[in-house]
Design an enzyme around this catalytic site. Structure first.
Site, short mmCIF file in Angstrom:
data_model
loop_
_atom_site.label_atom_id
_atom_site.label_comp_id
_atom_site.label_asym_id
_atom_site.label_seq_id
_atom_site.Cartn_x
_atom_site.Cartn_y
_atom_site.Cartn_z
N LYS A 101 51.67 39.38 43.22
CA LYS A 101 50.37 39.49 43.90
C LYS A 101 50.50 39.16 45.38
O LYS A 101 49.77 39.70 46.21
CB LYS A 101 49.35 38.56 43.24
CG LYS A 101 48.75 39.11 41.95
CD LYS A 101 47.72 40.20 42.26
CE LYS A 101 47.01 40.67 41.01
NZ LYS A 101 46.10 41.81 41.26
N GLU A 106 46.22 32.41 42.31
CA GLU A 106 47.57 32.08 41.82
C GLU A 106 48.59 32.15 42.95
O GLU A 106 49.69 31.61 42.84
CB GLU A 106 47.98 33.03 40.68
CG GLU A 106 47.21 32.83 39.39
CD GLU A 106 47.52 31.52 38.68
OE1 GLU A 106 48.69 31.13 38.62
OE2 GLU A 106 46.56 30.87 38.20
N TYR A 162 53.89 36.62 38.31
CA TYR A 162 52.60 37.24 38.61
C TYR A 162 52.15 36.85 40.03
O TYR A 162 51.78 37.71 40.83
CB TYR A 162 51.55 36.79 37.58
CG TYR A 162 50.12 37.13 37.94
CD1 TYR A 162 49.63 38.43 37.82
CD2 TYR A 162 49.25 36.13 38.39
CE1 TYR A 162 48.30 38.73 38.16
CE2 TYR A 162 47.93 36.42 38.72
CZ TYR A 162 47.46 37.72 38.60
OH TYR A 162 46.16 38.00 38.94
N THR A 214 44.68 36.91 44.40
CA THR A 214 44.39 35.85 43.44
C THR A 214 44.73 34.45 43.95
O THR A 214 45.68 34.28 44.73
CB THR A 214 45.19 36.09 42.13
OG1 THR A 214 45.13 34.92 41.32
CG2 THR A 214 46.65 36.39 42.41
P1 NDP Z 1 42.28 42.75 33.21
O1 NDP Z 1 43.60 42.31 32.69
O2 NDP Z 1 41.08 42.59 32.36
O3 NDP Z 1 42.37 44.28 33.65
C1 NDP Z 1 43.53 44.81 34.22
C2 NDP Z 1 43.43 46.32 34.25
O4 NDP Z 1 44.64 46.88 34.78
C3 NDP Z 1 43.23 46.96 32.87
O5 NDP Z 1 42.30 48.00 32.99
C4 NDP Z 1 44.62 47.51 32.58
O6 NDP Z 1 44.63 48.61 31.71
C5 NDP Z 1 45.03 47.97 33.96
N1 NDP Z 1 46.47 48.22 34.07
C6 NDP Z 1 47.49 47.41 33.69
N2 NDP Z 1 48.66 48.00 33.97
C7 NDP Z 1 48.38 49.21 34.53
C8 NDP Z 1 49.18 50.28 35.02
N3 NDP Z 1 50.52 50.25 34.99
N4 NDP Z 1 48.56 51.36 35.53
C9 NDP Z 1 47.20 51.44 35.58
N5 NDP Z 1 46.39 50.45 35.10
C10 NDP Z 1 46.99 49.36 34.59
O7 NDP Z 1 42.06 41.98 34.61
P2 NDP Z 1 40.71 41.51 35.32
O8 NDP Z 1 39.71 42.60 35.21
O9 NDP Z 1 40.37 40.14 34.90
O10 NDP Z 1 41.18 41.39 36.84
C11 NDP Z 1 41.10 42.48 37.74
C12 NDP Z 1 42.12 42.29 38.84
O11 NDP Z 1 41.84 41.08 39.54
C13 NDP Z 1 43.56 42.17 38.37
O12 NDP Z 1 44.39 42.76 39.33
C14 NDP Z 1 43.79 40.67 38.32
O13 NDP Z 1 45.16 40.36 38.46
C15 NDP Z 1 42.98 40.22 39.51
N6 NDP Z 1 42.46 38.88 39.45
C16 NDP Z 1 41.75 38.46 38.37
C17 NDP Z 1 41.25 37.19 38.31
C18 NDP Z 1 40.42 36.73 37.15
O14 NDP Z 1 40.17 35.53 37.05
N7 NDP Z 1 39.94 37.61 36.29
C19 NDP Z 1 41.47 36.23 39.41
C20 NDP Z 1 42.13 36.81 40.56
C21 NDP Z 1 42.61 38.08 40.55
P3 NDP Z 1 44.82 48.43 30.10
O15 NDP Z 1 43.45 48.15 29.58
O16 NDP Z 1 45.38 49.71 29.70
O17 NDP Z 1 45.77 47.28 29.93
P1 GDP Z 2 45.57 31.66 34.95
O1 GDP Z 2 44.96 30.63 35.83
O2 GDP Z 2 45.52 33.03 35.54
O3 GDP Z 2 46.92 31.31 34.47
O4 GDP Z 2 44.56 31.77 33.71
P2 GDP Z 2 44.70 31.36 32.17
O5 GDP Z 2 43.33 31.39 31.61
O6 GDP Z 2 45.74 32.17 31.49
O7 GDP Z 2 45.23 29.86 32.21
C1 GDP Z 2 44.50 28.83 32.86
C2 GDP Z 2 45.19 27.49 32.60
O8 GDP Z 2 45.03 27.14 31.23
C3 GDP Z 2 46.71 27.47 32.87
O9 GDP Z 2 47.02 26.32 33.58
C4 GDP Z 2 47.31 27.43 31.48
O10 GDP Z 2 48.57 26.77 31.41
C5 GDP Z 2 46.26 26.62 30.74
N1 GDP Z 2 46.31 26.78 29.28
C6 GDP Z 2 46.40 25.80 28.37
N2 GDP Z 2 46.47 26.29 27.13
C7 GDP Z 2 46.44 27.64 27.25
C8 GDP Z 2 46.47 28.70 26.30
O11 GDP Z 2 46.57 28.52 25.10
N3 GDP Z 2 46.38 29.99 26.79
C9 GDP Z 2 46.27 30.22 28.14
N4 GDP Z 2 46.15 31.49 28.57
N5 GDP Z 2 46.26 29.23 29.06
C10 GDP Z 2 46.34 27.96 28.62
#
Ligand code: NDP
Ligand code: GDP
Length: 344
Positions: free
Chosen positions: A155, A129, A151, A127
């Protein structure tokens, strides 16, 4: 028939990736966690939950032994490790859980590959992040990391252990450093989806005001469906490597709010500053957005903007969807859901 394993199929990316791999003729095993009420709304919305080549398997990433059995029983040759405690905000409240799932979880998968079949190709969901506090603009594969949340730190461990297993054991482990990617399937705790869902509710008279934290944070937001294609391409390459996927455009949270309201023909006027800033409807003068400091984070990532040139050059990957179109697509999906279901 190729066989892939996706950890975290109940998440946004897991659902889109499963759809893509099924379209490509793969047999797909998707893992989900046991809970008292399992929720597969995303794969249901994509209409793939009953696909004959999709099998859902129960699995928890913190259980190393079951990772080994999973690889033995599925015979997967590509593993996409998408499961994680993926929300930055929660990682400040649950840092140890985040480390165990998001960090050490990746190690469990890599160890299982080393034991069961070192030829399995592995994708790690890294990520932006990990870049955290700005060290360079735009951020690319060789930009120094400086994570700003538990987080991001977890990662970073998962990223480096993937590189380490690549270098130590010759495992085909690729790490995709993906910048924020959104869609109608994004979780409602993330800021874009929180905004589009709230805008839909305000438009339909189900909510008065949208409360947010830091409006100045800048993010490079792309469309998730395009990013899972990049994951797949990473595992089809000749060599394992690390790639940034991003759009190379950055906007503030405030700008995203303005765009989302514009999608329902509401023109937002920003007034005041910091904790007193409000977004008002230019036509009626009504306050529709205000700050609630409870959404501020103990440490913030202020500016993310990625350079995806390497992914374009080596994988032929490039993003197509503009932020305006992505935002509109999300608002329209949330309008439909909120209209259809009164309790949504
Ligand atoms: P989501 O939060 O939508 O999905 C995360 C998944 O992980 C869910 O299916 C969740 O299951 C599962 N999970 C959580 N804890 C466990 C565990 N202990 N064992 C098995 N499964 C688990 O994330 P995204 O689909 O958005 O992202 C996919 C991946 O990419 C993640 O690793 C995220 O950190 C990373 N990522 C995402 C970005 C984004 O912008 N979306 C950017 C960069 C990286 P449950 O439904 O049960 O909670
Ligand atoms: P991130 O980049 O993985 O932290 O994705 P998020 O969507 O959770 O947050 C993106 C940015 O939006 C971060 O800088 C947060 O601090 C900002 N932000 C501002 N208000 C909010 C809020 O109400 N919820 C979340 N999730 N983020 C917020």
């Amino acid at each position: 028939m190729k066989t892939a394993l996706i950890t975290g199929i109940s998440g946004q990316d897991g659902a889109y990736l499963a759809e893509l791999l099924l379209e490509k003729g793969y047999r797909v095993y998707g893992t989900y966690r046991r809970t008292s009420s399992v929720n597969f709304w995303r794969i249901e919305e994509l209409g793939i939950q009953n696909h004959p080549n999709l099998e859902l398997v129960e699995f928890d990433l913190t259980d190393g032994g079951s990772a080994i059995r999973l690889l033995q029983t599925t015979g997967a040759t590509e593993v996409y490790n998408l499961a994680a405690q993926s929300f930055v905000g929660v990682s400040f409240d649950q840092p140890a859980t985040t480390a165990a799932i998001t960090g050490v979880g990746a190690l469990h998968m890599l160890e299982a590959i080393r034991i069961v079949n070192p030829k399995i190709r592995f994708y790690q969901a890294s990520t932006s992040e990990m870049f955290g506090k700005v060290q360079a603009v735009p951020q690319k594969e060789d930009t120094p990391f400086y994570p700003r949340s538990p987080y991001g730190v977890a990662k970073l461990y998962a990223h480096w252990i993937t590189v380490n297993y690549r270098e130590s054991y010759g495992i085909f482990g690729s790490s995709g450093i993906l910048f924020n990617h959104e869609s109608p399937l994004r979780g409602r705790e993330f800021v874009t989806r929180k905004i589009t869902d709230s805008v839909a509710k305000i438009k339909l008279g189900k909510l008065d005001v949208l409360e947010l934290g830091n409006l100045d944070a800048k993010r490079d937001w792309g469309f998730a469906k395009e990013y899972v294609e990049g994951m797949w391409r990473m595992l089809q390459a000749d060599e394992p490597d690390t790639f940034v996927l991003a759009t190379n455009r950055t906007e503030t949270v405030r700008d995203f709010v303005t765009l989302a309201f514009a999608a329902v023909d509401i023109d937002i006027d920003w007034k005041g500053s910091e904790e007193n800033e409000t977004g008002t409807c230019r036509k009626t003068g009504k306050v529709l957005v205000r700050i609630n400091p409870k959404f501020y984070r103990p440490a913030e990532v202020e500016l993310l903007i990625g350079d995806p040139a390497k992914a374009f050059e080596k994988l032929g990957w490039k993003p197509e969807t503009t932020l305006e179109n992505l935002c509109k697509m999300m608002v329209e999906a949330d309008l439909r859901r909120n209209e259809r279901d009164a309790s949504f």
